[in-house]
Design an enzyme around this catalytic site. Structure first.
Site, short mmCIF file in Angstrom:
data_model
loop_
_atom_site.label_atom_id
_atom_site.label_comp_id
_atom_site.label_asym_id
_atom_site.label_seq_id
_atom_site.Cartn_x
_atom_site.Cartn_y
_atom_site.Cartn_z
CG ASP A 1 31.31 -33.73 20.91
OD1 ASP A 1 31.05 -32.84 21.74
OD2 ASP A 1 31.49 -33.49 19.69
CE LYS B 1 32.51 -30.64 16.73
NZ LYS B 1 31.42 -31.44 17.31
P1 NAP Z 1 27.97 -33.74 10.79
O1 NAP Z 1 29.32 -34.33 10.95
O2 NAP Z 1 27.70 -32.74 9.72
O3 NAP Z 1 26.94 -34.98 10.61
C1 NAP Z 1 25.56 -34.77 10.47
C2 NAP Z 1 24.87 -36.09 10.17
O4 NAP Z 1 23.47 -35.80 10.01
C3 NAP Z 1 25.34 -36.77 8.89
O5 NAP Z 1 25.34 -38.17 9.02
C4 NAP Z 1 24.30 -36.30 7.88
O6 NAP Z 1 24.06 -37.22 6.84
C5 NAP Z 1 23.06 -36.25 8.74
N1 NAP Z 1 22.11 -35.31 8.14
C6 NAP Z 1 22.31 -34.00 7.87
N2 NAP Z 1 21.21 -33.49 7.30
C7 NAP Z 1 20.33 -34.49 7.20
C8 NAP Z 1 19.02 -34.60 6.67
N3 NAP Z 1 18.41 -33.54 6.10
N4 NAP Z 1 18.38 -35.80 6.72
C9 NAP Z 1 18.99 -36.87 7.27
N5 NAP Z 1 20.25 -36.84 7.78
C10 NAP Z 1 20.89 -35.66 7.73
O7 NAP Z 1 27.49 -33.02 12.13
P2 NAP Z 1 27.84 -33.47 13.63
O8 NAP Z 1 29.03 -32.72 14.09
O9 NAP Z 1 27.84 -34.94 13.67
O10 NAP Z 1 26.59 -32.85 14.44
C11 NAP Z 1 25.29 -33.44 14.35
C12 NAP Z 1 24.35 -32.72 15.31
O11 NAP Z 1 24.76 -32.95 16.66
C13 NAP Z 1 24.30 -31.20 15.14
O12 NAP Z 1 22.96 -30.79 15.31
C14 NAP Z 1 25.15 -30.68 16.29
O13 NAP Z 1 24.78 -29.37 16.69
C15 NAP Z 1 24.82 -31.71 17.36
N6 NAP Z 1 25.86 -31.80 18.40
C16 NAP Z 1 25.48 -31.56 19.70
C17 NAP Z 1 26.42 -31.70 20.71
C18 NAP Z 1 26.00 -31.43 22.14
O14 NAP Z 1 26.88 -31.30 23.00
N7 NAP Z 1 24.72 -31.40 22.45
C19 NAP Z 1 27.74 -32.05 20.43
C20 NAP Z 1 28.10 -32.30 19.09
C21 NAP Z 1 27.13 -32.17 18.08
P3 NAP Z 1 25.18 -37.59 5.73
O15 NAP Z 1 25.99 -38.67 6.38
O16 NAP Z 1 24.37 -38.03 4.59
O17 NAP Z 1 25.95 -36.31 5.49
#
Ligand code: NAP
Length: 279
Positions: free
Chosen positions: A109, A73
């Site tokens: 999103d 992304k």
């Molecule tokens: P990302 O950019 O990797 O961000 C993930 C976030 O979660 C970061 O802030 C990370 O913390 C935090 N995190 C990861 N592991 C963690 C843990 N063990 N404990 C606490 N915090 C943790 O990912 P993203 O693209 O934002 O996606 C996040 C989620 O949203 C995913 O599950 C994805 O599948 C979902 N999503 C769903 C949709 C939908 O249409 N339903 C759309 C987009 C995303 P740090 O800041 O410390 O790295």
């Protein structure tokens, strides 16, 4: 449904790694059936180092556009020659369009989340919200809430610096909403924008056990996550990320083709959700 005989096939797909779990190919096959238009849509695994070469190949093969997921992304954001205001503010691209003016990047999103909130009749204007996580999805959710006129949006992040950066980026875009960082507090809306609750983290939630909100929204979809289960145990309204997934895909389709309009979008969303339940 119209006949697809006269329209040329529409070529698109998803790139990411991994992609085998993705619902998007099924979702676009249902959309193809509902629209009566041949949409050829597949998920392609692309290694981080191969993104540029892969984009060239898809363009050469006549693809109209691509959805982009983890880990591309941010790189897709850098690869795009042009960006929409949403993509620029969020700093991440989840959809690309090949066009004569160059590769255009967008982020659906935020609009997908806004549509999903509207579908459960939640109005964010003047309300406080809490977002667990500070990555690309959290930023998109914050963007949607800023756009909807939320009063205060607090990011509860594992890495304080990243949460601060996210809050500052959105503050610069929406002056009416206060974006801040801090521990969990009661708010009208709590959103899980972390992967906690997904496979690999199935028993974990980023939220305290004592949930204190009117609506708990989990971006994770298709799973009984601890975040959702704890909300339900306290009789808090809860929804998972499936509706957002469908809406962000419909918004991507609109970015590649033309606007559907709110009523048609909602009808297609409801029909797709109904069909996906049978898969
Ligand atoms: P990302 O950019 O990797 O961000 C993930 C976030 O979660 C970061 O802030 C990370 O913390 C935090 N995190 C990861 N592991 C963690 C843990 N063990 N404990 C606490 N915090 C943790 O990912 P993203 O693209 O934002 O996606 C996040 C989620 O949203 C995913 O599950 C994805 O599948 C979902 N999503 C769903 C949709 C939908 O249409 N339903 C759309 C987009 C995303 P740090 O800041 O410390 O790295």
């Amino acid at each position: 449904m119209k006949s697809s005989k006269n329209s040329p096939a529409f070529e698109a797909g998803l790139i990411g790694k991994p992609v085998s779990h993705s619902l998007s190919p099924k979702l676009f096959s249902v959309l193809s059936w509902l629209l009566g238009r041949t949409i050829r849509y597949k998920a392609w695994e692309v290694d981080p180092g191969n993104l540029k070469a892969a984009l060239k190949r898809f363009e050469k093969e006549g693809f109209a556009g691509l959805n982009v997921t983890i880990p591309h992304k941010q790189s897709a954001f850098k690869s795009a020659a042009r960006l929409t205001p949403e993509a620029r503010a969020i700093g991440a691209v989840n959809v690309l369009r090949f066009s004569p003016g160059g590769l255009k990047g967008h982020n659906t999103d935020a609009a997908g989340f806004g549509d999903a909130l509207a579908a459960v009749d939640f109005k964010a204007r003047g309300k406080d919200a809490l977002i667990f996580g500070a990555g690309g999805a959290a930023r998109a959710v914050g963007y949607a809430l800023g756009r909807a006129g939320a009063r205060r949006v607090r990011f509860v992040g594992r890495t304080p610096r990243r949460a601060q950066e996210t809050a500052r980026a959105l503050e610069a875009r929406f002056s009416r909403t206060r974006f801040e960082v801090g521990p969990a507090v009661p708010a009208a809306l709590w959103v899980n924008a972390t992967p906690l609750g997904m496979k690999g983290f199935a028993r974990r939630s980023p939220a305290p056990v004592e949930m204190a909100c009117d609506l708990a929204f989990d971006l994770v979809y298709g799973r009984r996550t601890p975040f959702l289960m704890r909300a339900k145990a306290r009789r808090i309204k809860a929804c998972d990320g499936l509706s957002m997934l469908v809406y962000q895909a419909l918004r991507a389709w609109e970015f590649w083709t033309r606007p559907l309009g709110a009523v048609r979008r909602k009808n297609l969303h409801d029909q797709i959700i109904g069909e996906l339940k049978w898969h």
